[in-house]
Design a protein around this motif. Structure first.
Motif, PDB file in Angstrom:
ATOM      1  N   GLU A 117       0.914  -1.116  -0.018  1.00 16.98           N
ATOM      2  CA  GLU A 117      -0.085  -0.052  -0.085  1.00 16.98           C
ATOM      3  C   GLU A 117       0.852   1.329  -0.005  1.00 16.98           C
ATOM      4  OE1 GLU A 117      -2.358  -3.394   1.350  1.00 16.98           O
ATOM      5  OE2 GLU A 117      -0.370  -2.708   2.004  1.00 16.98           O
ATOM      6  N   GLU A 118       1.992   1.300   0.651  1.00 10.88           N
ATOM      7  CA  GLU A 118       2.867   2.346   0.782  1.00 10.88           C
ATOM      8  C   GLU A 118       3.916   2.634  -0.464  1.00 10.88           C
ATOM      9  OE1 GLU A 118       5.163   1.939   4.304  1.00 10.88           O
ATOM     10  OE2 GLU A 118       3.542   1.842   5.435  1.00 10.88           O
ATOM     11  N   ASN A 119       3.944   1.522  -1.096  1.00 10.49           N
ATOM     12  CA  ASN A 119       4.654   1.429  -2.258  1.00 10.49           C
ATOM     13  C   ASN A 119       3.875   0.804  -3.401  1.00 10.49           C
ATOM     14  OD1 ASN A 119       7.778   1.934  -0.816  1.00 10.49           O
ATOM     15  ND2 ASN A 119       6.555   0.317   0.238  1.00 10.49           N
ATOM     16  N   ARG A 120       3.223   1.703  -4.425  1.00 11.52           N
ATOM     17  CA  ARG A 120       2.569   1.361  -5.292  1.00 11.52           C
ATOM     18  C   ARG A 120       2.571   2.214  -6.564  1.00 11.52           C
ATOM     19  NH1 ARG A 120      -3.165  -0.869  -3.382  1.00 11.52           N
ATOM     20  NH2 ARG A 120      -2.361  -2.630  -5.251  1.00 11.52           N
ATOM     21  N   LEU A 121       2.326   1.725  -7.533  1.00 13.30           N
ATOM     22  CA  LEU A 121       2.106   2.105  -9.179  1.00 13.30           C
ATOM     23  C   LEU A 121       0.761   2.271  -9.535  1.00 13.30           C
ATOM     24  CD1 LEU A 121       5.472   0.528 -10.654  1.00 13.30           C
ATOM     25  CD2 LEU A 121       5.136   2.954  -9.659  1.00 13.30           C
ATOM     26  N   PRO A 122       0.388   3.263 -10.347  1.00 17.76           N
ATOM     27  CA  PRO A 122      -0.765   3.274 -10.944  1.00 17.76           C
ATOM     28  C   PRO A 122      -1.028   2.443 -12.255  1.00 17.76           C
ATOM     29  CG  PRO A 122       0.504   5.290 -11.670  1.00 17.76           C
ATOM     30  CD  PRO A 122       1.277   4.460 -10.598  1.00 17.76           C
ATOM     31  N   LEU A 123      -1.409   1.247 -11.869  1.00 18.67           N
ATOM     32  CA  LEU A 123      -1.448   0.209 -13.219  1.00 18.67           C
ATOM     33  C   LEU A 123      -2.859   0.129 -13.943  1.00 18.67           C
ATOM     34  CD1 LEU A 123       1.091  -2.530 -11.543  1.00 18.67           C
ATOM     35  CD2 LEU A 123       1.508  -0.732 -13.208  1.00 18.67           C
ATOM     36  N   GLY A 124      -3.426   0.955 -13.656  1.00 21.75           N
ATOM     37  CA  GLY A 124      -4.907   0.733 -14.278  1.00 21.75           C
ATOM     38  C   GLY A 124      -5.654  -0.066 -13.665  1.00 21.75           C
ATOM     39  N   ASN A 125      -6.646  -0.879 -14.679  1.00 19.81           N
ATOM     40  CA  ASN A 125      -7.343  -2.080 -14.375  1.00 19.81           C
ATOM     41  C   ASN A 125      -6.632  -3.165 -14.104  1.00 19.81           C
ATOM     42  OD1 ASN A 125      -9.595  -0.334 -14.404  1.00 19.81           O
ATOM     43  ND2 ASN A 125     -10.013  -0.561 -16.571  1.00 19.81           N
ATOM     44  N   ARG A 126      -5.386  -3.275 -14.350  1.00 14.76           N
ATOM     45  CA  ARG A 126      -4.714  -4.498 -14.090  1.00 14.76           C
ATOM     46  C   ARG A 126      -4.772  -4.964 -12.661  1.00 14.76           C
ATOM     47  NH1 ARG A 126      -2.175  -1.042 -17.271  1.00 14.76           N
ATOM     48  NH2 ARG A 126      -1.616  -1.829 -19.329  1.00 14.76           N
ATOM     49  N   VAL A 127      -4.843  -6.357 -12.435  1.00 18.57           N
ATOM     50  CA  VAL A 127      -4.676  -7.016 -11.205  1.00 18.57           C
ATOM     51  C   VAL A 127      -3.441  -7.877 -11.013  1.00 18.57           C
ATOM     52  CG1 VAL A 127      -6.053  -8.374  -9.525  1.00 18.57           C
ATOM     53  CG2 VAL A 127      -7.309  -6.797 -11.133  1.00 18.57           C
ATOM     54  N   PRO A 128      -2.379  -7.278 -10.647  1.00 21.80           N
ATOM     55  CA  PRO A 128      -1.282  -8.127 -10.806  1.00 21.80           C
ATOM     56  C   PRO A 128      -0.737  -8.860  -9.802  1.00 21.80           C
ATOM     57  CG  PRO A 128      -0.584  -5.864 -10.446  1.00 21.80           C
ATOM     58  CD  PRO A 128      -2.180  -6.039 -10.527  1.00 21.80           C
TER      59      PRO A 128
END
Length: 323
Positions: A117-128
């Motif tokens: 949660e503290e280290n995230r990227l905006p990956l759109g609708n991807r669920v990686p």
């Protein structure tokens, strides 16, 4: 980078690319810049009270996680508290005879509270799949992955050496079923290539791309591109995101490869040629002539697959393989 810009770049990319400083604002990156002890404390504070799986190499075995002389593995699997594992990595940093200690593909959501949660990227609708890899100086043999991969050098330094998918024959791959981490790997030692044993590796090097990553840098490795990965600092942490663009109801191509080895590879040459033509017709070409002569509602699994028709194929295969 704006969230929509990253999403668009990932959606249309066909080749690897680097984004410098993509994760420069991450708290984990800031901890790395403060020193190894700060990284250790940051991760331990967020670690759940459970044992972490860790790869431990042979003392004096170097930094390469690979096969031993008997084609077993030159490392063993163990488990322990994260604090003790990180203390071991830091205490053994740059000792000539120290074993490799490497936490590989640790699920951030399953093993940490707050880290992803503290280290995230905006990956759109991807669920990686979101994983972290932590270790000292390590070398991971060239391999490929089926999902797309966005990898972030969060702590230390990473070097990726990348090859196009079609270079597989020039990389001299090892066994398909006996692998260090589930994927076949190149048998070439990239630090000291034996060109007498692996002459085609020179051709692979002609098409190689090398990416040196600093903390906060990201690299996108598309599906099936080969990559050799080095951790080049006394303590390294990499965060990666895996995802696929294909529907989840489709089967795994590697399963089809194993089945083809079982059912086709050792047939007489004439039979193999006939089956090759059938595979080209139904699978690889898959042109209109496959189904145009059939009523739409009678095409069955020859029509584009749905979850229902994919389930029918799985059931048929299970019945066949269980005989």
């Amino acid at each position: 980078m704006a969230p929509d810009a990253l999403d668009a770049q990932l959606s249309y990319a066909q080749e690897p690319f680097i984004i410098r400083g993509l994760a420069a604002q991450w708290p984990l990156v800031a901890a790395g810049k403060a020193g190894d002890a700060a990284v250790r404390d940051y991760l331990v504070e967020r670690a759940r009270a459970r044992s972490f799986p860790v790869n431990i190499g042979e003392p004096g075995g170097g930094d390469r996680l690979f096969y031993n002389a008997a084609m077993g593995m030159n490392f063993r699997m163990a488990q322990g508290p994260l604090a003790e594992i990180l203390d071991g990595i830091i205490a053994n940093a740059d000792k000539a005879d120290a074993p490799v200690i490497y936490l590989s593909s640790i699920d951030m959501g399953g093993y940490f509270d707050g880290l992803r949660e503290e280290n995230r990227l905006p990956l759109g609708n991807r669920v990686p799949i979101e994983s972290i890899w932590i270790g000292g100086r390590t070398r991971i043999a060239a391999h490929n992955d089926v999902p797309h991969n966005l990898a972030i050098c969060a702590v230390g330094r990473r070097r990726f050496t990348i090859f196009p998918p079609e270079e597989f024959a020039n990389l001299y791959l090892g066994p398909l079923e006996n692998t260090p981490a589930g994927r076949p790997v190149s048998m070439v030692d990239f630090r000291a290539p034996d060109f007498a044993a692996h002459p085609r590796f020179r051709d692979a090097l002609d098409r190689a791309q090398v990416a040196d990553l600093e903390p906060g840098d990201a690299i996108f490795v598309p599906s099936l591109w080969w990559h050799h990965v080095e951790g080049r600092a006394p303590l390294n942490a990499l965060v990666n995101y895996w995802w696929s663009d294909v529907p989840t109801h489709l089967g795994k191509p590697e399963d089809a490869l194993f089945h083809a080895i079982l059912a086709l590879r050792d047939l007489p040459a004439g039979d193999k040629a006939r089956w090759r033509a059938l595979f080209d017709h139904y699978v690889f070409a898959n042109g209109a002539e496959v189904t145009d002569h059939l009523p739409v509602d009678a095409r069955g699994i020859l029509a584009p697959l749905t979850p229902e028709t994919a389930g029918q194929i799985r059931a048929r295969l299970l019945r066949s393989l269980s005989r």
